[in-house]
Design a protein around this motif. Structure first.
Motif, PDB file in Angstrom:
ATOM      1  N   THR B 101      -1.310  34.139  18.934  1.00  0.00           N
ATOM      2  CA  THR B 101      -1.601  32.901  19.461  1.00  0.00           C
ATOM      3  C   THR B 101      -3.031  32.454  19.642  1.00  0.00           C
ATOM      4  N   GLY B 257       3.085  15.000  20.591  1.00  0.00           N
ATOM      5  CA  GLY B 257       3.023  16.311  21.071  1.00  0.00           C
ATOM      6  C   GLY B 257       4.268  17.164  20.620  1.00  0.00           C
ATOM      7  N   LEU B 258       5.316  16.688  20.769  1.00  0.00           N
ATOM      8  CA  LEU B 258       6.500  17.139  20.249  1.00  0.00           C
ATOM      9  C   LEU B 258       6.367  17.807  18.618  1.00  0.00           C
ATOM     10  N   PHE B 259       5.679  16.925  17.763  1.00  0.00           N
ATOM     11  CA  PHE B 259       5.447  17.263  16.577  1.00  0.00           C
ATOM     12  C   PHE B 259       4.430  18.360  16.287  1.00  0.00           C
ATOM     13  N   SER B 261       3.825  20.500  18.358  1.00  0.00           N
ATOM     14  CA  SER B 261       4.504  21.837  19.098  1.00  0.00           C
ATOM     15  C   SER B 261       5.384  22.248  17.615  1.00  0.00           C
ATOM     16  N   ILE B 262       6.182  21.498  17.069  1.00  0.00           N
ATOM     17  CA  ILE B 262       6.863  22.021  15.793  1.00  0.00           C
ATOM     18  C   ILE B 262       5.989  22.797  14.975  1.00  0.00           C
ATOM     19  N   ASN B 265       4.905  26.039  15.904  1.00  0.00           N
ATOM     20  CA  ASN B 265       5.830  27.068  15.911  1.00  0.00           C
ATOM     21  C   ASN B 265       5.724  27.502  14.677  1.00  0.00           C
ATOM     22  N   TYR B 268       2.732  29.681  13.514  1.00  0.00           N
ATOM     23  CA  TYR B 268       2.791  31.065  14.384  1.00  0.00           C
ATOM     24  C   TYR B 268       4.030  31.812  13.254  1.00  0.00           C
ATOM     25  N   TYR B 269       4.938  30.980  13.176  1.00  0.00           N
ATOM     26  CA  TYR B 269       6.123  31.770  12.552  1.00  0.00           C
ATOM     27  C   TYR B 269       5.589  32.505  11.176  1.00  0.00           C
ATOM     28  N   ASP B 272       3.178  35.170  11.793  1.00  0.00           N
ATOM     29  CA  ASP B 272       3.603  36.351  12.299  1.00  0.00           C
ATOM     30  C   ASP B 272       4.654  36.957  11.367  1.00  0.00           C
ATOM     31  N   ARG B 273       5.536  36.358  10.605  1.00  0.00           N
ATOM     32  CA  ARG B 273       6.557  36.965  10.032  1.00  0.00           C
ATOM     33  C   ARG B 273       6.170  36.814   8.407  1.00  0.00           C
TER      34      ARG B 273
END
Lengths: 322, 278
Positions: B101, B257-259, B261-262, B265, B268-269, B272-273
């Motif tokens: 992050t 803000g919601l978009f 945040s999506i 995420n 990050y995903y 990370d993965r």
């Protein structure tokens, strides 16, 4: 991935073939052949007076006139033999003629040797007086033509169109909410557009071209133009007009001219983007938050909070506006 | 650790950014004087054609420099992101004792600051050019009068709502910058996951593809929706209009803000993965 692409292409092909079949099996409601023919005989010879003010179709006389308000379509081509005087033959290069279905009107496009051109419309002599009377608003009955669906018309008597005169302001007129008013000769062979019926904020008004000092060819309503018109107050007439308007907006093409159509689309869009989407995201984030751990859970909680907050604001705004 | 990452990110970006900033500012000052020169040539005496054309070229060059500077600033941000995460440097970045992050946040923070700084600098450059070019006309009582009148008119009614508009506008600008940068970061990351070669071209392709879909949806909305929304608001009384517009602005901020945040995420995903730098 390949399966998804294959499925997508199959779906696309199915939809397009279905649409094609639907259109192909639909019977056309308009017979094009009729509109391109006329009752005038092809064998009759045509001559002109020296000044081209008169056209002689065999023994019938056609007089040149100002055809600005004529509603008849002149789609039939006339291939008749044209006999010109020696003087005319020297001056004229070519003449093309067309006529309406009933043989009341003949249109001539004359090309001169020097390059000049002349477009004229000729009316059968016996109809000229009737035409002039109609133009002067001397008629008993007229028809409001809503165009879609076919034969969507309302008959009105002339006395219903001479109500109180008002001025409709430009902002109260929608450029798609006016319809032509037609008056015809006794035998209905000659149709003249004499004015328009306007629907403005739920009321009907009749504006005559004569009073506006204009004609069918010249007059268009733009949003920035105010119109002086007569208000239609007869209850039966209003009922008929309402029924016709409803049929018009419910038809395939009229649907797109309905103000409600754009409103409905935008309402759907607003609810989708500001209501349904955040709600779906709220549900998704909540599920992921429950199933995830550590950092993912925190991020999902933030996402869910934002969705919930946006949904609350949208509901408040919607309630206040409605 | 976040501060250290920010420091290195800023160091990289600032190494080239300051050059563009200096060029833009100097050109704007020069073009201000060129405007004065051209103005004199119109009113007092005629200058040689060479001088005239040179002055015009300087003005044109300064305008080009603003556009180039803003584009280069954006490109720098994305180069930094790509190099730091997906090139040989990426192996080092992901072995650092630092949270994922923090890595993403550092890129977002630096990109927002650099883009806003670029925007402010271009604004200042244009202002310098106008002030120098129209020095006498600018520093008159009439100018200040006009500015005061504008403020007076703006804050005449519903002062709280008007202040809220300004705050909302600033938040919207910042969120828009975050959204656009996160979107491109996601495209770059996704491209790096799905392909080992031609990552940049794939990223650009994904970016334009998704952009086209969004633009199409927006055009439909503009065609049908905007007029109706204004109709809704125009039907409201004066008292209710401003607070509701404020609330609607807040709703839009929350949605963006919601978009963001999506996208965060998702970013990050993927890092990370899904990321495999081998």
């Amino acid at each position: 991935m390949k399966k998804i692409i294959a499925l997508f292409i199959t779906a696309l092909l199915l939809i397009s073939s279905f649409s094609f079949t639907a259109f192909a099996t639909e019977e056309p409601s308009f017979n094009f052949e009729d509109e391109y023919t006329t009752i005038l005989s092809e064998k009759t010879e045509i001559t002109f007076s020296d000044d081209f003010k008169t056209l002689y179709f065999g023994n019938d006389e056609y007089l040149r006139f100002s055809s600005q308000n004529i509603y008849n379509d002149m789609l039939a081509e006339l291939n008749n033999k044209i006999i010109l005087s020696p003087k005319q033959e020297k001056e004229i290069k070519e003449i093309m003629l067309n006529a309406d279905k009933k043989g009341v009107l003949i249109g001539a496009y004359i090309e001169y040797v020097d390059g000049a051109t002349l477009s004229s419309t000729y009316i059968k002599a016996e109809y000229l007086e009737e035409y002039n009377k109609i133009i002067e608003n001397d008629f008993n009955e007229c028809v409001v033509d809503f165009a879609y669906p076919e034969y969507n018309t309302v008959k009105l008597s002339a006395n219903l169109l001479s109500g109180k005169t008002v001025t409709i302001k430009d902002i109260e007129i929608n450029v798609d909410d006016y319809f032509p008013v037609l008056a015809s000769s006794a035998d209905e062979n000659l149709i003249v557009e004499i004015g328009i019926v306007i629907l403005s904020e739920g009321d009907y008004y009749y504006a005559s071209y004569k009073e506006l000092g204009t004609s069918r060819d010249m007059y268009f309503i733009y949003d920035e133009v105010s119109v002086t018109a007569h208000k239609i107050t007869d209850a039966k007439a209003i009922e008929s007009l309402n029924a016709a308007i409803k049929k018009y907006y419910d038809s395939d093409l009229g649907f797109f001219y309905d103000d409600n159509f754009t409103k409905k689309i935008s309402d759907i869009f607003i609810i989708l983007v500001f209501g349904i989407l955040p709600f779906a995201l709220l549900v998704a984030f909540t599920i992921f938050a429950i199933r995830s751990k550590q950092i993912y859970r925190k991020m999902c909680i933030i996402g869910a909070s934002l969705s919930a907050a946006e949904l609350i604001v949208f509901i408040i705004v919607a309630l206040l506006v409605i | 650790m976040l501060r250290k990452i920010l420091k290195y990110d800023f160091k990289f970006l600032f190494k080239y950014w300051w050059i563009g900033a200096v060029i833009s500012l100097s050109l704007s000052v020069a073009s201000g004087f060129c405007i004065r020169l051209l103005d004199t040539s119109l009113t007092e005496r005629e200058l040689p054609a060479v001088v005239n054309s040179s002055a015009t070229s300087v003005i044109a060059l300064s305008i080009i420099s603003y556009i180039a500077f803003s584009i280069i600033a954006m490109i720098l941000i994305f180069i930094r992101f790509y190099k730091n995460f997906f090139s040989d440097e990426g192996y080092l970045t992901f072995t650092l004792p630092v949270k994922r992050t923090h890595l993403i946040n550092s890129k977002i923070i630096t990109s927002v600051i650099i883009e806003l700084a670029t925007f402010v600098l271009i604004g200042l450059s244009v202002a310098f050019m106008i002030i120098i070019g129209f020095w006498e006309d600018f520093w008159t009582a009439k100018t200040w009068d006009t500015i005061c009148k504008i403020f007076e008119f703006y804050f005449k009614d519903h002062v709280l709502c008007r202040v809220a508009y300004i705050i909302e506008a600033l938040i919207l600008i910042v969120l828009s910058v975050i959204f656009s940068n996160l979107f491109l970061f996601c495209c770059i990351t996704f491209a790096s996951i799905i392909t080992k070669k031609a990552r940049v071209i794939t990223a650009i392709g994904i970016y334009y593809g998704v952009n086209m879909v969004i633009s199409f949806a927006m055009q439909i909305f503009m065609l049908f929706g905007i007029g109706t929304i204004t109709d809704y608001f125009l039907e409201l009384s004066d008292k209710m209009l401003e607070p509701i517009v404020c609330l609607s602005g807040l709703g839009i901020i929350l949605l963006i803000g919601l978009f963001c945040s999506i996208l965060y995420n998702l970013q990050y995903y993927m890092i990370d993965r899904k990321l495999n730098l081998i």
